[in-house]
Design a protein around this motif. Structure first.
Motif, PDB file in Angstrom:
ATOM      1  N   ASN A 146      44.787  37.238  32.867  1.00 38.19           N
ATOM      2  CA  ASN A 146      44.802  38.417  32.081  1.00 38.19           C
ATOM      3  C   ASN A 146      46.572  38.630  31.639  1.00 38.19           C
ATOM      4  O   ASN A 146      47.292  38.315  32.344  1.00 38.19           O
ATOM      5  CB  ASN A 146      44.112  39.612  32.881  1.00 38.19           C
ATOM      6  CG  ASN A 146      42.978  39.528  33.312  1.00 38.19           C
ATOM      7  OD1 ASN A 146      42.117  38.832  32.613  1.00 38.19           O
ATOM      8  ND2 ASN A 146      42.642  40.355  34.436  1.00 38.19           N
ATOM      9  N   CYS A 147      46.494  38.908  30.574  1.00 39.09           N
ATOM     10  CA  CYS A 147      48.090  39.067  29.740  1.00 39.09           C
ATOM     11  C   CYS A 147      48.308  40.400  29.479  1.00 39.09           C
ATOM     12  O   CYS A 147      47.825  40.994  28.602  1.00 39.09           O
ATOM     13  CB  CYS A 147      48.095  38.122  28.554  1.00 39.09           C
ATOM     14  SG  CYS A 147      47.613  36.445  28.927  1.00 39.09           S
ATOM     15  N   THR A 156      35.760  47.212  28.667  1.00 40.11           N
ATOM     16  CA  THR A 156      36.008  46.527  30.092  1.00 40.11           C
ATOM     17  C   THR A 156      35.444  45.035  29.558  1.00 40.11           C
ATOM     18  O   THR A 156      34.714  44.813  28.606  1.00 40.11           O
ATOM     19  CB  THR A 156      35.431  47.040  31.116  1.00 40.11           C
ATOM     20  OG1 THR A 156      36.007  46.350  32.216  1.00 40.11           O
ATOM     21  CG2 THR A 156      33.982  47.242  31.274  1.00 40.11           C
ATOM     22  N   PHE A 157      35.573  44.255  30.639  1.00 39.49           N
ATOM     23  CA  PHE A 157      35.032  42.828  30.619  1.00 39.49           C
ATOM     24  C   PHE A 157      33.701  42.524  30.054  1.00 39.49           C
ATOM     25  O   PHE A 157      33.438  41.957  29.132  1.00 39.49           O
ATOM     26  CB  PHE A 157      35.270  41.968  31.737  1.00 39.49           C
ATOM     27  CG  PHE A 157      36.650  42.195  32.306  1.00 39.49           C
ATOM     28  CD1 PHE A 157      37.698  41.752  31.967  1.00 39.49           C
ATOM     29  CD2 PHE A 157      36.816  42.970  33.825  1.00 39.49           C
ATOM     30  CE1 PHE A 157      39.089  41.985  32.220  1.00 39.49           C
ATOM     31  CE2 PHE A 157      38.054  43.205  34.350  1.00 39.49           C
ATOM     32  CZ  PHE A 157      39.140  42.570  33.597  1.00 39.49           C
ATOM     33  N   CYS A 192      40.691  42.896  24.226  1.00 40.31           N
ATOM     34  CA  CYS A 192      41.625  43.672  24.548  1.00 40.31           C
ATOM     35  C   CYS A 192      41.422  44.884  25.233  1.00 40.31           C
ATOM     36  O   CYS A 192      40.344  45.619  24.545  1.00 40.31           O
ATOM     37  CB  CYS A 192      43.099  43.752  23.852  1.00 40.31           C
ATOM     38  SG  CYS A 192      42.795  44.636  22.367  1.00 40.31           S
ATOM     39  N   ASN A 251      44.344  48.889  30.429  1.00 43.97           N
ATOM     40  CA  ASN A 251      44.264  48.288  31.849  1.00 43.97           C
ATOM     41  C   ASN A 251      44.457  49.552  32.758  1.00 43.97           C
ATOM     42  O   ASN A 251      44.684  50.831  32.067  1.00 43.97           O
ATOM     43  CB  ASN A 251      45.252  47.079  32.047  1.00 43.97           C
ATOM     44  CG  ASN A 251      46.744  47.538  32.247  1.00 43.97           C
ATOM     45  OD1 ASN A 251      46.772  48.638  32.342  1.00 43.97           O
ATOM     46  ND2 ASN A 251      47.550  46.482  32.535  1.00 43.97           N
ATOM     47  N   GLU A 278      46.137  45.197  27.782  1.00 44.48           N
ATOM     48  CA  GLU A 278      45.948  43.865  28.266  1.00 44.48           C
ATOM     49  C   GLU A 278      45.032  43.184  27.664  1.00 44.48           C
ATOM     50  O   GLU A 278      43.997  43.522  27.203  1.00 44.48           O
ATOM     51  CB  GLU A 278      45.469  44.182  29.521  1.00 44.48           C
ATOM     52  CG  GLU A 278      45.379  42.969  30.643  1.00 44.48           C
ATOM     53  CD  GLU A 278      45.161  43.379  32.047  1.00 44.48           C
ATOM     54  OE1 GLU A 278      46.116  44.101  32.409  1.00 44.48           O
ATOM     55  OE2 GLU A 278      44.252  42.926  32.641  1.00 44.48           O
ATOM     56  N   ALA A 308      42.373  39.893  27.886  1.00 44.22           N
ATOM     57  CA  ALA A 308      41.497  39.262  29.019  1.00 44.22           C
ATOM     58  C   ALA A 308      40.133  38.228  28.407  1.00 44.22           C
ATOM     59  O   ALA A 308      40.294  38.531  27.141  1.00 44.22           O
ATOM     60  CB  ALA A 308      40.933  40.165  29.995  1.00 44.22           C
ATOM     61  N   ASN A 326      36.372  37.320  29.361  1.00 42.40           N
ATOM     62  CA  ASN A 326      35.204  37.625  30.269  1.00 42.40           C
ATOM     63  C   ASN A 326      34.763  36.432  30.983  1.00 42.40           C
ATOM     64  O   ASN A 326      34.329  35.381  30.269  1.00 42.40           O
ATOM     65  CB  ASN A 326      34.037  38.172  29.295  1.00 42.40           C
ATOM     66  CG  ASN A 326      32.904  38.737  30.449  1.00 42.40           C
ATOM     67  OD1 ASN A 326      33.174  38.855  31.573  1.00 42.40           O
ATOM     68  ND2 ASN A 326      31.557  39.030  30.015  1.00 42.40           N
ATOM     69  N   ARG A 370      40.049  32.392  31.618  1.00 41.89           N
ATOM     70  CA  ARG A 370      41.376  32.968  31.637  1.00 41.89           C
ATOM     71  C   ARG A 370      41.853  32.844  30.170  1.00 41.89           C
ATOM     72  O   ARG A 370      41.878  32.159  29.290  1.00 41.89           O
ATOM     73  CB  ARG A 370      42.197  31.854  32.155  1.00 41.89           C
ATOM     74  CG  ARG A 370      41.827  31.732  33.666  1.00 41.89           C
ATOM     75  CD  ARG A 370      43.131  30.606  34.308  1.00 41.89           C
ATOM     76  NE  ARG A 370      44.451  31.175  34.253  1.00 41.89           N
ATOM     77  CZ  ARG A 370      44.962  31.829  35.048  1.00 41.89           C
ATOM     78  NH1 ARG A 370      44.607  31.812  36.118  1.00 41.89           N
ATOM     79  NH2 ARG A 370      46.281  32.139  35.082  1.00 41.89           N
ATOM     80  N   ALA A 371      42.426  34.403  29.695  1.00 47.30           N
ATOM     81  CA  ALA A 371      42.711  34.566  28.548  1.00 47.30           C
ATOM     82  C   ALA A 371      43.928  33.682  28.296  1.00 47.30           C
ATOM     83  O   ALA A 371      44.263  33.265  27.087  1.00 47.30           O
ATOM     84  CB  ALA A 371      43.010  36.116  28.295  1.00 47.30           C
ATOM     85  N   SER A 390      38.739  49.134  35.265  1.00 49.21           N
ATOM     86  CA  SER A 390      38.647  47.937  35.939  1.00 49.21           C
ATOM     87  C   SER A 390      39.311  47.575  37.083  1.00 49.21           C
ATOM     88  O   SER A 390      39.520  46.454  37.787  1.00 49.21           O
ATOM     89  CB  SER A 390      39.569  47.044  34.876  1.00 49.21           C
ATOM     90  OG  SER A 390      40.947  47.646  34.595  1.00 49.21           O
TER      91      SER A 390
END
Lengths: 265, 265, 265
Positions: free
Chosen positions: A190-191, A218-219, A229, A232, A238, A240, A242, A245-246, C140
């Motif tokens: 997650n970034c 959310t995811f 996005c 967070n 952030e 991500a 689902n 890895r983003a 989250s």
């Protein structure tokens, strides 16, 4: 389960704790002896204080990225808590050692821009130049020799061992109020960006890695493998994916630029 | 900022702490349950003791490298503090479990050479063979089952549960007083040697990785990317590169040899 | 040194500790802020409780692997201790937040199968659905916002903030009592299985990675580089290689199947 999220979301206020926490926010790395050596100083100089390892793996030597993470993570802490912040590539050089008091919390570390966003966003910030000197000071580890003893003194209730300066007299950094860049990539890929959710429209998406990244809650709101996005748990936007890895899906790392896509109407 | 460095440099003496610390010095790794299991034993057997994670990522199974790191990092700790040291490739075999008392500090662990430099450099070392046995002892985790309970007992003020031996009756290792090798590589690629700064001339450089590495005070004394060696914050000669990784620049890893280049007059 | 091992082996019962421990068992990773944020909540809500980092690097999002590790590591802890268990890929979705009380210990986390083996193996398990809601709950990070406050309340002696359900009313998982798979690979490349040593014959070996892996007592019982399986210090069958990494030698990772080779009578 009812879910409330949005600007200011976070754990509820807590009660029953009367002591002060010392919060570690560093690029020391998880490995090696550096965090342990700092904790030994804190245990001796501020016995009984609770020491919390918040970050040990901040992007190395990157005070700018850390400057945008610090207020997002500091908001959960209470007046009186002390942040020991060490991202200090200029150790042994000319940068000023400082304490910033911001809305009752104390931030101890090098004056290299690390506290710029904390200072700007505080109601009544105060800047101190640390004038106290330890009896011995190594050339390369002021985190242990200077900043940890100062943090311990503040945590045990002593006055800040420094001289007050005008809040903007310290080393100001010419950085924007929100940073449209990746500032941290977590274990899951997650970034985190330097954008506060409260600063962008609730439905604004991002462009990152050349692709549009839609805004979601959310995811589980998107298909497997899809990117999203969201705000967070610390109020930052952030990116991500689902179930994957983003960072890899979009080719992102610390410093990668993002762009806010303003929603239509 | 005035900088004082040199043999014996370190944080100033601290006051106000009356308890004993238990210091963890292991190759357990950062991952997994091993450190946590040891800490659970310490919390039960020595409630209230402060436990400091000094090293969890020592070079695996390398008692020799660790033997040179231990005194450099132990010098910051006070009389009464207890080091729980586990680098124990021979667990379940014949090596003697020991406690070394050195200038008031206690070192608990396997007798495989790990305490050789501590013993040699102490004024009045005492060696104990641990004779206490736990009710149950696993075949593969004496750190948890034997050494942690012993460290806890010493930290809470009990007598060492063992029998005293002649200080040099233990397993002596035929190792030099200073080791001209890399003994640890940190997160930043800095390479610690087993050479004490106090044992070499103040201006002596090193040869490492086939190149001359000049002696300096700190990183910022050399150009970007240039390599240097200096006395680190723990009194050891360390090799670094300004703004980059010395391990990669010079091809160094744990065990790589170095050579002292004596300065010309 | 006499070595006693076998089913139920572990550290001897300890005395002198009267408080409750909160044990962290998560896939948060070693990096980043998540463990620190949870600990800050615990320090405020349960001041004085000892918090033990048991696992932070469980296989990500893999509740099944964790379900077999949990009872093996929980058996060392005492009645009253509280496990904060967060492997929660369904956070923000429909899974039930639960507390399982098993033989006096408490397990707090998502009802996604993580506590299945704890429940099955307990004498008198009790299942609670958490009905308490925090004032604010992020979408989250229920580990911080929901499960940590609940664990803290139980650790300080409050009643479980939930409603009791029939022990098997929760989300049951159709998993075997012992799992013939690798469930964790440690720093040294040792591979833990989900098989209890007490469930297989004392001399039964394994087949793993296409090779026979003989049963031994400990590493030093086999030649350098040879593979073996043995009862680890937590009662699980584990595969190792003397002086090298079993995961590489046999091509094993989390999820790799193993097969019990019954010894010829």
């Amino acid at each position: 389960m009812p879910v409330q999220s949005g600007p200011g979301a976070g754990p509820e206020p807590v009660t029953g704790y009367s002591g002060r926490m010392i919060v570690l926010f560093t690029d020391f790395g998880l490995e090696g002896p550096y965090t342990g050596q700092v904790k030994a100083v804190l245990a001796r100089d501020a016995p009984g204080a609770v020491v919390v390892d918040l970050f040990a793996d901040l992007p190395p030597c990157n005070a700018k990225a850390a400057a945008y993470l610090l207020p997002a993570f500091a908001r959960e802490f209470a007046a009186g808590d002390v942040f020991l912040c060490v991202i200090d590539p200029g150790v042994g050089g000319a940068r000023m050692p400082v304490v910033v008091e911001a809305d009752g919390r104390f931030f101890v570390g090098p004056g290299n821009g690390l506290f710029e966003m904390i200072r700007r966003r505080a109601k009544t910030p105060r800047l101190f130049e640390i004038t106290w000197k330890p009896a011995r000071l190594s050339a390369s580890f002021h985190g242990r020799d200077l900043f940890a003893p100062v943090a311990a003194r503040i945590a045990r209730g002593d006055a800040v061992p420094g001289e007050i300066r005008a809040p903007d007299a310290g080393p100001a950094a010419d950085w924007p109020d929100d940073l449209a860049e990746i500032v941290y990539v977590d274990r899951f890929g997650n970034c985190m960006t330097g954008l506060r959710a409260a600063s962008v429209a609730p439905d604004a998406g991002l462009e990152a890695g050349g692709r549009a990244v839609p805004r979601q809650r959310t995811f589980s709101d998107v298909a497997d493998g899809a990117v999203l996005c969201y705000e967070n748990a610390n109020g930052l936007i952030e990116i991500a994916a689902n179930g994957s890895r983003a960072d890899r899906a979009l080719g992102l790392s610390v410093g990668s630029p993002v762009r806010v896509l303003h929603a239509r109407g």
